[in-house]
Design an enzyme around this catalytic site. Structure first.
Site, PDB file in Angstrom:
ATOM      1  N   ARG A  48      33.558  16.538 -11.639  1.00 38.33           N
ATOM      2  CA  ARG A  48      33.988  15.261 -11.047  1.00 38.33           C
ATOM      3  C   ARG A  48      33.092  14.823  -9.890  1.00 38.33           C
ATOM      4  O   ARG A  48      32.729  13.660  -9.777  1.00 38.33           O
ATOM      5  CB  ARG A  48      35.410  15.382 -10.525  1.00 38.33           C
ATOM      6  CG  ARG A  48      36.477  15.524 -11.571  1.00 38.33           C
ATOM      7  CD  ARG A  48      37.827  15.398 -10.873  1.00 38.33           C
ATOM      8  NE  ARG A  48      38.920  15.721 -11.754  1.00 38.33           N
ATOM      9  CZ  ARG A  48      39.367  16.958 -11.963  1.00 38.33           C
ATOM     10  NH1 ARG A  48      38.803  17.983 -11.350  1.00 38.33           N
ATOM     11  NH2 ARG A  48      40.373  17.165 -12.774  1.00 38.33           N
ATOM     12  N   ILE A  49      32.755  15.781  -9.003  1.00 40.16           N
ATOM     13  CA  ILE A  49      31.974  15.400  -7.812  1.00 40.16           C
ATOM     14  C   ILE A  49      30.532  15.075  -8.216  1.00 40.16           C
ATOM     15  O   ILE A  49      29.962  14.076  -7.764  1.00 40.16           O
ATOM     16  CB  ILE A  49      32.043  16.501  -6.732  1.00 40.16           C
ATOM     17  CG1 ILE A  49      33.505  16.722  -6.305  1.00 40.16           C
ATOM     18  CG2 ILE A  49      31.191  16.117  -5.515  1.00 40.16           C
ATOM     19  CD1 ILE A  49      33.730  17.895  -5.363  1.00 40.16           C
ATOM     20  N   SER A  81      24.408  21.521 -16.315  1.00 39.79           N
ATOM     21  CA  SER A  81      25.700  22.211 -16.217  1.00 39.79           C
ATOM     22  C   SER A  81      25.682  23.330 -17.252  1.00 39.79           C
ATOM     23  O   SER A  81      24.861  23.322 -18.173  1.00 39.79           O
ATOM     24  CB  SER A  81      26.856  21.243 -16.485  1.00 39.79           C
ATOM     25  OG  SER A  81      26.614  20.525 -17.681  1.00 39.79           O
ATOM     26  N   ARG A  82      26.590  24.308 -17.087  1.00 43.70           N
ATOM     27  CA  ARG A  82      26.585  25.446 -18.026  1.00 43.70           C
ATOM     28  C   ARG A  82      26.889  24.985 -19.445  1.00 43.70           C
ATOM     29  O   ARG A  82      26.296  25.424 -20.400  1.00 43.70           O
ATOM     30  CB  ARG A  82      27.594  26.498 -17.576  1.00 43.70           C
ATOM     31  CG  ARG A  82      26.967  27.502 -16.620  1.00 43.70           C
ATOM     32  CD  ARG A  82      27.943  28.585 -16.282  1.00 43.70           C
ATOM     33  NE  ARG A  82      29.189  28.020 -15.763  1.00 43.70           N
ATOM     34  CZ  ARG A  82      30.228  28.735 -15.391  1.00 43.70           C
ATOM     35  NH1 ARG A  82      30.200  30.037 -15.491  1.00 43.70           N
ATOM     36  NH2 ARG A  82      31.310  28.161 -14.912  1.00 43.70           N
ATOM     37  N   ALA A 138      28.364  22.121  -1.987  1.00 41.63           N
ATOM     38  CA  ALA A 138      29.226  22.890  -2.901  1.00 41.63           C
ATOM     39  C   ALA A 138      29.811  24.100  -2.166  1.00 41.63           C
ATOM     40  O   ALA A 138      30.857  23.987  -1.521  1.00 41.63           O
ATOM     41  CB  ALA A 138      28.430  23.289  -4.133  1.00 41.63           C
ATOM     42  N   ARG A 139      29.136  25.225  -2.263  1.00 41.35           N
ATOM     43  CA  ARG A 139      29.525  26.429  -1.535  1.00 41.35           C
ATOM     44  C   ARG A 139      28.258  27.088  -1.021  1.00 41.35           C
ATOM     45  O   ARG A 139      27.232  27.128  -1.722  1.00 41.35           O
ATOM     46  CB  ARG A 139      30.278  27.406  -2.440  1.00 41.35           C
ATOM     47  CG  ARG A 139      31.748  27.070  -2.643  1.00 41.35           C
ATOM     48  CD  ARG A 139      32.560  27.275  -1.358  1.00 41.35           C
ATOM     49  NE  ARG A 139      33.974  27.002  -1.518  1.00 41.35           N
ATOM     50  CZ  ARG A 139      34.550  25.812  -1.272  1.00 41.35           C
ATOM     51  NH1 ARG A 139      33.831  24.785  -0.867  1.00 41.35           N
ATOM     52  NH2 ARG A 139      35.860  25.676  -1.405  1.00 41.35           N
ATOM     53  N   GLU A 176      30.113  31.335   6.651  1.00 46.87           N
ATOM     54  CA  GLU A 176      30.715  30.396   7.616  1.00 46.87           C
ATOM     55  C   GLU A 176      31.668  31.143   8.550  1.00 46.87           C
ATOM     56  O   GLU A 176      32.390  32.021   8.090  1.00 46.87           O
ATOM     57  CB  GLU A 176      31.466  29.301   6.857  1.00 46.87           C
ATOM     58  CG  GLU A 176      30.519  28.440   6.050  1.00 46.87           C
ATOM     59  CD  GLU A 176      31.215  27.318   5.291  1.00 46.87           C
ATOM     60  OE1 GLU A 176      32.416  27.081   5.514  1.00 46.87           O
ATOM     61  OE2 GLU A 176      30.554  26.699   4.451  1.00 46.87           O
ATOM     62  N   HIS A 222      30.530  21.827   7.300  1.00 51.12           N
ATOM     63  CA  HIS A 222      31.482  21.793   6.166  1.00 51.12           C
ATOM     64  C   HIS A 222      32.492  20.639   6.303  1.00 51.12           C
ATOM     65  O   HIS A 222      33.704  20.867   6.348  1.00 51.12           O
ATOM     66  CB  HIS A 222      32.214  23.140   6.037  1.00 51.12           C
ATOM     67  CG  HIS A 222      32.735  23.393   4.648  1.00 51.12           C
ATOM     68  ND1 HIS A 222      32.877  24.646   4.101  1.00 51.12           N
ATOM     69  CD2 HIS A 222      33.174  22.531   3.685  1.00 51.12           C
ATOM     70  CE1 HIS A 222      33.375  24.555   2.876  1.00 51.12           C
ATOM     71  NE2 HIS A 222      33.567  23.284   2.598  1.00 51.12           N
ATOM     72  N   GLY A 234      32.443  18.005   4.075  1.00 51.31           N
ATOM     73  CA  GLY A 234      32.303  17.238   2.830  1.00 51.31           C
ATOM     74  C   GLY A 234      33.491  16.360   2.493  1.00 51.31           C
ATOM     75  O   GLY A 234      33.346  15.196   2.130  1.00 51.31           O
TER      76      GLY A 234
HETATM   77  C1  DGY Z   1      36.835  22.178  -1.004  1.00 52.24           C
HETATM   78  O1  DGY Z   1      37.841  21.474  -1.179  1.00 52.24           O
HETATM   79  O2  DGY Z   1      36.592  23.135  -1.724  1.00 52.24           O
HETATM   80  C2  DGY Z   1      35.892  21.790   0.099  1.00 52.24           C
HETATM   81  O3  DGY Z   1      34.947  22.715   0.341  1.00 52.24           O
HETATM   82  C3  DGY Z   1      36.643  21.410   1.346  1.00 52.24           C
HETATM   83  O4  DGY Z   1      37.165  20.196   1.100  1.00 52.24           O
END
Ligand code: DGY
Length: 317
Positions: free
Chosen positions: A159-160, A179-180, A234-235, A264, A282, A284
């Site tokens: 989605r993002i 994407s995978r 993302a992460r 983090e 962070h 986002g």
């Molecule tokens: C999430 O939702 O996973 C983000 O990192 C924080 O909104």
């Protein structure tokens, strides 16, 4: 009466679904500080649900303690859920929910913010201005890369990622994605190495976890153009932070826009001192409306489970 542990203060109005159902909320007595692992383990068996944040580690010890009591659901106020041992939760009959959908557009906005700010060297330029190091306008100062017309490589086309792609069309960008599972859509690149090599801007939108740890490592950074810009909303662990810092220091990568970090709230020292890096803490999904909607998605899932219903935002087994 049902009892729900809410680990931190949520945005105003975020507890409404629980309040309407007359659920007892445990948590404000902790104040807005994280529970220790011992406190979490001690509380888990005495509540029907835990509403937690991505900074709370819900590990096997917490889950086993909860399963020995009345714990039925863990509701993460985030779309990512790499802070939860969800396999163990499922094996113990505890369901897990997240907040998909409500934060896509806000997070995509942040990715675009980072693309623009990093490509145009906004952080370095602003730091110079604030630090009194801007002598006058100069024709050769702070020369960045154009975002309009650039080739954007989106890694992770959920989605993002798709929300970012929609925005990119307004900048006349040539959008590639990886994407995978093949998307079957124009712009799909099966080989991530190829996407890294062809893109002017690479924006990461994969989930976290073991499968994506260091997906962008020193080797893939070296495949990117020296004029490329890397964006990560993302992460943190998706990128090898030390390798990214080295690439920026060495000038092997033009710039980076980063919102998430491997450890983090610690940020790698070499990344903090790296040139051409825009570093956000962070944020986002950090708009007032979105954070409230995330809280409502989490507490709404808990209220539904406690009423014996199945909310749509449960993480599949
Ligand atoms: C999430 O939702 O996973 C983000 O990192 C924080 O909104």
């Amino acid at each position: 009466m049902h009892r729900v542990l809410v680990t931190r203060e949520l945005p105003s109005g975020g507890l409404a679904p629980l309040e309407i159902d007359g659920v007892e909320i445990v948590g404000p007595r902790f104040g807005d500080v994280a529970l220790t692992p011992q406190e979490m383990i001690a509380e888990a068996p005495n509540v029907d649900a835990i509403v937690c944040l991505l900074t709370d580690r819900i590990d096997e010890a917490v889950l086993r303690s909860g399963a020995a009591g009345r714990l039925k659901i863990i509701a993460n106020v985030a779309v990512g859920y790499d802070n939860i041992d969800w396999n163990t939760a499922h094996s113990l009959g505890i369901v897990v929910s997240n907040t998909p959908g409500v934060l896509d557009e806000t997070t995509a906005d942040t990715a675009v913010l980072l693309m623009l700010a990093a490509s145009r060297l906004a952080s370095d330029a602003e730091a110079d201005l604030r630090g009194g190091r801007w002598p006058a306008w100069g024709i050769n100062q702070y020369l960045g890369m154009d975002v309009y017309g650039a080739t954007l490589g989106i890694v992770g086309y959920g989605r993002i990622g798709r929300a970012v792609a929609r925005r990119a069309t307004g900048f006349d960008m040539n959008v590639l994605h990886h994407s995978r599972t093949p998307s079957g859509e124009p712009g799909y690149i099966a080989d991530l190495d190829e996407l890294c090599a062809r893109s002017d801007i690479i924006s990461l939108h994969t989930p976290g976890g073991a499968a994506t740890r260091h997906l962008i490592d020193a080797r893939r950074l070296a495949l990117m153009k020296p004029t490329a810009v890397l964006v990560n909303t993302a992460r943190g662990p998706v990128v090898d932070e030390a390798a990214l810092a080295e690439a920026l220091h060495a000038g092997h990568l033009f710039a980076a826009g980063i919102d998430v970090y491997e450890h983090e709230p610690q940020v790698h020292e070499r990344l903090l001192s790296a040139p051409r890096a825009v570093l956000l803490p962070h944020i986002g999904s950090g708009s007032l409306a979105t954070r409230r909607n995330m809280a409502l998605a989490a507490t709404g899932a808990v209220a539904a489970v406690l009423r014996g219903e199945t909310p749509t935002n449960l993480i599949a087994r």
